[in-house]
Design an enzyme around this catalytic site. Structure first.
Site, PDB file in Angstrom:
ATOM      1  CB  SER A 163     -76.076  26.164 -16.805  1.00  0.00           C
ATOM      2  OG  SER A 163     -75.270  26.599 -17.878  1.00  0.00           O
ATOM      3  CE1 TYR A 176     -78.416  30.734 -15.984  1.00  0.00           C
ATOM      4  CE2 TYR A 176     -76.381  30.066 -17.066  1.00  0.00           C
ATOM      5  CZ  TYR A 176     -77.721  29.871 -16.820  1.00  0.00           C
ATOM      6  OH  TYR A 176     -78.381  28.811 -17.403  1.00  0.00           O
ATOM      7  CE  LYS A 180     -79.332  27.695 -14.229  1.00  0.00           C
ATOM      8  NZ  LYS A 180     -80.667  27.188 -13.819  1.00  0.00           N
TER       9      LYS A 180
HETATM   10  N1  LIG Z   1     -81.275  26.939 -23.143  1.00  0.00           N
HETATM   11  C1  LIG Z   1     -80.099  26.524 -22.706  1.00  0.00           C
HETATM   12  O1  LIG Z   1     -79.181  26.231 -23.488  1.00  0.00           O
HETATM   13  C2  LIG Z   1     -79.828  26.375 -21.243  1.00  0.00           C
HETATM   14  C3  LIG Z   1     -78.553  25.993 -20.860  1.00  0.00           C
HETATM   15  C4  LIG Z   1     -78.276  25.806 -19.507  1.00  0.00           C
HETATM   16  C5  LIG Z   1     -79.265  25.983 -18.573  1.00  0.00           C
HETATM   17  N2  LIG Z   1     -80.508  26.396 -18.972  1.00  0.00           N
HETATM   18  C6  LIG Z   1     -81.510  26.589 -17.926  1.00  0.00           C
HETATM   19  O2  LIG Z   1     -82.708  25.955 -18.304  1.00  0.00           O
HETATM   20  C7  LIG Z   1     -83.826  26.638 -17.704  1.00  0.00           C
HETATM   21  C8  LIG Z   1     -84.856  26.951 -18.765  1.00  0.00           C
HETATM   22  O3  LIG Z   1     -84.300  27.831 -19.733  1.00  0.00           O
HETATM   23  P1  LIG Z   1     -84.849  27.961 -21.231  1.00  0.00           P
HETATM   24  O4  LIG Z   1     -83.672  27.900 -22.111  1.00  0.00           O
HETATM   25  O5  LIG Z   1     -85.988  27.047 -21.450  1.00  0.00           O
HETATM   26  O6  LIG Z   1     -85.319  29.484 -21.208  1.00  0.00           O
HETATM   27  P2  LIG Z   1     -86.679  30.172 -21.775  1.00  0.00           P
HETATM   28  O7  LIG Z   1     -86.421  31.625 -21.659  1.00  0.00           O
HETATM   29  O8  LIG Z   1     -87.037  29.602 -23.090  1.00  0.00           O
HETATM   30  O9  LIG Z   1     -87.785  29.707 -20.724  1.00  0.00           O
HETATM   31  C9  LIG Z   1     -87.679  30.043 -19.359  1.00  0.00           C
HETATM   32  C10 LIG Z   1     -89.059  30.230 -18.779  1.00  0.00           C
HETATM   33  O10 LIG Z   1     -88.907  30.566 -17.401  1.00  0.00           O
HETATM   34  C11 LIG Z   1     -89.816  31.610 -17.099  1.00  0.00           C
HETATM   35  N3  LIG Z   1     -89.335  32.373 -15.956  1.00  0.00           N
HETATM   36  C12 LIG Z   1     -88.243  33.167 -15.874  1.00  0.00           C
HETATM   37  N4  LIG Z   1     -88.174  33.738 -14.679  1.00  0.00           N
HETATM   38  C13 LIG Z   1     -89.233  33.291 -13.957  1.00  0.00           C
HETATM   39  C14 LIG Z   1     -89.721  33.525 -12.650  1.00  0.00           C
HETATM   40  N5  LIG Z   1     -89.099  34.371 -11.837  1.00  0.00           N
HETATM   41  N6  LIG Z   1     -90.835  32.876 -12.253  1.00  0.00           N
HETATM   42  C15 LIG Z   1     -91.496  32.037 -13.075  1.00  0.00           C
HETATM   43  N7  LIG Z   1     -91.094  31.796 -14.347  1.00  0.00           N
HETATM   44  C16 LIG Z   1     -89.979  32.418 -14.771  1.00  0.00           C
HETATM   45  C17 LIG Z   1     -89.886  32.449 -18.357  1.00  0.00           C
HETATM   46  O11 LIG Z   1     -91.063  33.245 -18.407  1.00  0.00           O
HETATM   47  C18 LIG Z   1     -89.829  31.375 -19.431  1.00  0.00           C
HETATM   48  O12 LIG Z   1     -91.118  30.947 -19.813  1.00  0.00           O
HETATM   49  C19 LIG Z   1     -83.229  27.862 -16.997  1.00  0.00           C
HETATM   50  O13 LIG Z   1     -83.038  27.580 -15.629  1.00  0.00           O
HETATM   51  C20 LIG Z   1     -81.900  28.036 -17.691  1.00  0.00           C
HETATM   52  O14 LIG Z   1     -80.967  28.730 -16.902  1.00  0.00           O
HETATM   53  C21 LIG Z   1     -80.811  26.583 -20.279  1.00  0.00           C
END
Ligand SMILES: NC(=O)c1ccc[n+]([C@@H]2O[C@H](COP(=O)([O-])OP(=O)(O)OC[C@H]3O[C@@H](n4cnc5c(N)ncnc54)[C@H](O)[C@@H]3O)[C@@H](O)[C@H]2O)c1
Length: 286
Positions: A163, A176, A180
């Site tokens: 991230s 976090y 990351k």
């Molecule tokens: N959305 C953003 O803007 C953003 C920005 C930077 C990084 N990220 C990263 O992208 C990744 C996905 O995030 P997202 O935005 O799609 O979130 P989201 O909440 O929409 O989806 C995340 C999924 O991961 C699953 N999950 C969480 N903990 C888990 C575990 N211990 N075991 C198995 N599954 C698990 C959840 O059930 C969910 O379905 C993450 O690593 C997040 O930190 C997202």
């Protein structure tokens, strides 16, 4: 033996015959990654904490003519990594692409942050990918040795999700952000370790992608249940608006756009790219 591949719905089919595993693929970015890799011909093992969500996504792939199976469970559970890797090898006869995507945020200013909040971020974002890739190593080592002896060059791919909070920092997210950032160090070190197996190891760092994790509290009151505890995710409205205003492309990204960036590092065109961090953030930096 690898299963024979079935017709897929994509226009280009760059990952035909490949086997992929994606964590946290029941919704959001992970779901889009699973659908994209499957559309390009890969057989995909779809993991999520939420069993129904993982099953639905796997079914979605199958309904479109692709190959997928669910693998429910928490990436932080003991024994998860070995079971996850084995499931791909047993079901589809190999493992070519690992996307470590599962995760969430658990924000507080430092003076209110508990040890549990700190540990949870390192467990899900750093230790889980470490364990999954450690479990994959014996396979990658054996397969690359056999391929070398046959004079074949097969490139396998790892994409670890980070991230801009990790690369640039973000107030309220020392846990976090630190986790990351650790993903980046882990990625760069493993790229140096696994060149010998012809496995590329890269990271994609997202800016603001529209999912449950980043939605304004005004729009959605998102929570994630972790070990029986409800953890609030999403952003306070003022923070959400400020972030949006600072994105050069003028909008948050979609989950499909995020999946596109991950796909770039899974496609054959990136076979000589390793140890890199690709930022997918609409030009946004803190
Ligand atoms: N959305 C953003 O803007 C953003 C920005 C930077 C990084 N990220 C990263 O992208 C990744 C996905 O995030 P997202 O935005 O799609 O979130 P989201 O909440 O929409 O989806 C995340 C999924 O991961 C699953 N999950 C969480 N903990 C888990 C575990 N211990 N075991 C198995 N599954 C698990 C959840 O059930 C969910 O379905 C993450 O690593 C997040 O930190 C997202």
């Amino acid at each position: 033996m690898r299963l024979s591949t079935v017709p897929v719905w994509g226009v280009t089919v760059k990952l035909q015959g490949k086997v992929a595993v994606v964590t946290g693929a029941g919704q959001g970015i992970g779901r889009s990654v699973a659908l994209k890799l499957a559309a390009e011909g890969a057989a995909v093992v779809v993991n999520d904490l939420d069993e129904d969500a993982a099953t639905t996504v796997a079914q979605e792939v199958q309904d479109r003519g692709g190959q997928a199976m669910p693998f429910a469970g928490s990436v932080t559970a003991d024994g998860f990594a070995e079971g996850f890797v084995t499931s791909a090898v047993d079901a589809y006869g190999g493992l070519d692409i690992v996307v470590n995507n599962a995760g969430y945020t658990w924000d507080s200013v430092i003076q209110r942050m508990t040890d549990a909040q700190w540990d949870a971020m390192f467990d899900v974002h750093v230790k889980a990918p470490f364990r999954i890739l450690r479990a994959a190593q014996p396979h990658f080592s054996a397969w690359s040795k056999a391929e070398r002896e046959r004079g074949e060059l097969v490139t396998r791919k790892v994409v670890n999700i980070t991230s801009i909070s990790g690369t640039d920092g973000n107030a309220g997210q020392v846990n976090y952000s630190a986790a990351k950032a650790a993903v980046v160090g882990f990625t760069r070190s493993l790229a140096k370790e696994w060149g010998r197996y012809n496995v590329t190891v890269n990271s994609v760092g997202f800016g603001m992608i529209r999912t449950r994790l980043t939605e304004s509290h005004e729009v959605q009151d998102g929570t994630i249940e972790v070990e029986g505890q409800q953890i609030k995710v999403g952003l306070p409205p003022a923070h959400y608006d400020a972030l949006l205003a600072s994105i050069p492309l003028g909008r948050a990204g979609t989950a499909d756009e995020a999946a596109g960036a991950v796909y770039l590092l899974c496609a054959p065109e990136s076979d000589y790219v390793t140890g890199e961090v690709l930022i997918c953030g609409g030009g946004y930096h803190f």
